[in-house]
Design a protein around this motif. Structure first.
Motif, short mmCIF file in Angstrom:
data_model
loop_
_atom_site.label_atom_id
_atom_site.label_comp_id
_atom_site.label_asym_id
_atom_site.label_seq_id
_atom_site.Cartn_x
_atom_site.Cartn_y
_atom_site.Cartn_z
N LYS A 75 0.84 -1.21 0.00
CA LYS A 75 0.00 0.00 0.00
C LYS A 75 0.87 1.25 0.00
O LYS A 75 0.58 2.21 -0.71
CB LYS A 75 -0.93 -0.02 1.20
CG LYS A 75 -1.91 1.12 1.21
CD LYS A 75 -2.89 1.01 2.35
CE LYS A 75 -3.85 2.17 2.30
NZ LYS A 75 -4.88 2.10 3.31
N LEU A 76 1.94 1.27 0.78
CA LEU A 76 2.84 2.42 0.81
C LEU A 76 3.53 2.63 -0.53
O LEU A 76 3.67 3.77 -1.00
CB LEU A 76 3.87 2.26 1.92
CG LEU A 76 3.39 2.53 3.34
CD1 LEU A 76 4.48 2.22 4.35
CD2 LEU A 76 2.93 3.96 3.50
N ILE A 77 3.95 1.54 -1.17
CA ILE A 77 4.59 1.65 -2.48
C ILE A 77 3.61 2.19 -3.51
O ILE A 77 3.94 3.09 -4.30
CB ILE A 77 5.17 0.29 -2.91
CG1 ILE A 77 6.37 -0.06 -2.05
CG2 ILE A 77 5.56 0.31 -4.38
CD1 ILE A 77 6.88 -1.47 -2.24
N THR A 78 2.39 1.68 -3.50
CA THR A 78 1.38 2.14 -4.44
C THR A 78 1.06 3.62 -4.23
O THR A 78 0.99 4.40 -5.19
CB THR A 78 0.09 1.30 -4.30
OG1 THR A 78 0.42 -0.07 -4.45
CG2 THR A 78 -0.94 1.71 -5.32
N ASN A 79 0.88 4.03 -2.97
CA ASN A 79 0.60 5.43 -2.68
C ASN A 79 1.76 6.33 -3.09
O ASN A 79 1.55 7.44 -3.58
CB ASN A 79 0.30 5.63 -1.19
CG ASN A 79 -1.11 5.28 -0.84
OD1 ASN A 79 -1.97 5.12 -1.71
ND2 ASN A 79 -1.37 5.13 0.43
N SER A 80 2.97 5.86 -2.89
CA SER A 80 4.14 6.65 -3.27
C SER A 80 4.20 6.89 -4.77
O SER A 80 4.45 8.00 -5.23
CB SER A 80 5.42 5.97 -2.81
OG SER A 80 5.46 5.88 -1.43
N VAL A 81 3.95 5.84 -5.54
CA VAL A 81 3.98 5.97 -7.00
C VAL A 81 2.87 6.89 -7.48
O VAL A 81 3.09 7.79 -8.30
CB VAL A 81 3.90 4.58 -7.67
CG1 VAL A 81 3.68 4.70 -9.15
CG2 VAL A 81 5.16 3.79 -7.37
N VAL A 82 1.67 6.70 -6.97
CA VAL A 82 0.54 7.54 -7.38
C VAL A 82 0.78 8.99 -6.97
O VAL A 82 0.53 9.92 -7.76
CB VAL A 82 -0.78 7.00 -6.77
CG1 VAL A 82 -1.92 7.99 -6.96
CG2 VAL A 82 -1.14 5.67 -7.39
N GLY A 83 1.28 9.21 -5.78
CA GLY A 83 1.56 10.57 -5.32
C GLY A 83 2.63 11.26 -6.15
O GLY A 83 2.51 12.42 -6.51
N ALA A 84 3.69 10.54 -6.50
CA ALA A 84 4.76 11.11 -7.32
C ALA A 84 4.26 11.46 -8.71
O ALA A 84 4.57 12.53 -9.25
CB ALA A 84 5.93 10.14 -7.40
N VAL A 85 3.49 10.57 -9.31
CA VAL A 85 2.95 10.83 -10.65
C VAL A 85 1.99 12.02 -10.62
O VAL A 85 2.04 12.89 -11.51
CB VAL A 85 2.25 9.56 -11.21
CG1 VAL A 85 1.45 9.87 -12.45
CG2 VAL A 85 3.28 8.49 -11.50
N LEU A 86 1.16 12.11 -9.60
CA LEU A 86 0.23 13.24 -9.51
C LEU A 86 0.97 14.55 -9.29
O LEU A 86 0.58 15.58 -9.87
CB LEU A 86 -0.79 13.00 -8.40
CG LEU A 86 -1.90 12.02 -8.74
CD1 LEU A 86 -2.81 11.80 -7.55
CD2 LEU A 86 -2.71 12.49 -9.92
N LEU A 87 2.01 14.56 -8.48
CA LEU A 87 2.79 15.78 -8.31
C LEU A 87 3.44 16.20 -9.62
O LEU A 87 3.48 17.38 -9.96
CB LEU A 87 3.88 15.58 -7.25
CG LEU A 87 3.49 15.82 -5.81
CD1 LEU A 87 4.67 15.53 -4.88
CD2 LEU A 87 3.00 17.22 -5.58
N TRP A 88 3.92 15.23 -10.37
CA TRP A 88 4.54 15.53 -11.66
C TRP A 88 3.50 16.09 -12.62
O TRP A 88 3.77 17.06 -13.34
CB TRP A 88 5.19 14.26 -12.22
CG TRP A 88 5.83 14.47 -13.54
CD1 TRP A 88 6.98 15.13 -13.79
CD2 TRP A 88 5.32 14.02 -14.80
NE1 TRP A 88 7.23 15.12 -15.14
CE2 TRP A 88 6.23 14.44 -15.78
CE3 TRP A 88 4.21 13.31 -15.18
CZ2 TRP A 88 6.03 14.16 -17.13
CZ3 TRP A 88 4.03 13.03 -16.51
CH2 TRP A 88 4.94 13.46 -17.47
#
Length: 77
Positions: free
Chosen positions: A30-43
């Protein structure tokens, strides 16, 4: 009879150990998934010109919280 009881107890203990090990893996996934989604959304947000300066703290917030973290970072800006 003793062998059947020992087998049943061993099976129950094995199932409990499996549950204990699986819980941290779910949390890690869950943490890995949230990290990837958060990074992509920030980008993507920066791509459209929101002007959010990405720092370590903001990336950590977006990574841990995911989509709500990105919204928090945008509101902080």
């Amino acid at each position: 009879m003793e062998i059947i009881v020992a087998f049943a107890v061993g099976l129950i203990v094995l199932c409990l150990i499996g549950k204990i090990i699986a819980l941290p893996m779910k949390l890690l996934w869950k943490l890995i998934t949230n990290s990837v989604v958060g990074a992509v959304l920030l980008w993507i947000v920066n791509l459209f010109g929101a002007g959010v300066q990405i720092t370590f703290v903001k990336a950590l917030i977006a990574g841990v919280l995911g989509v709500p973290g990105v919204i928090i970072v945008l509101l902080m800006n």
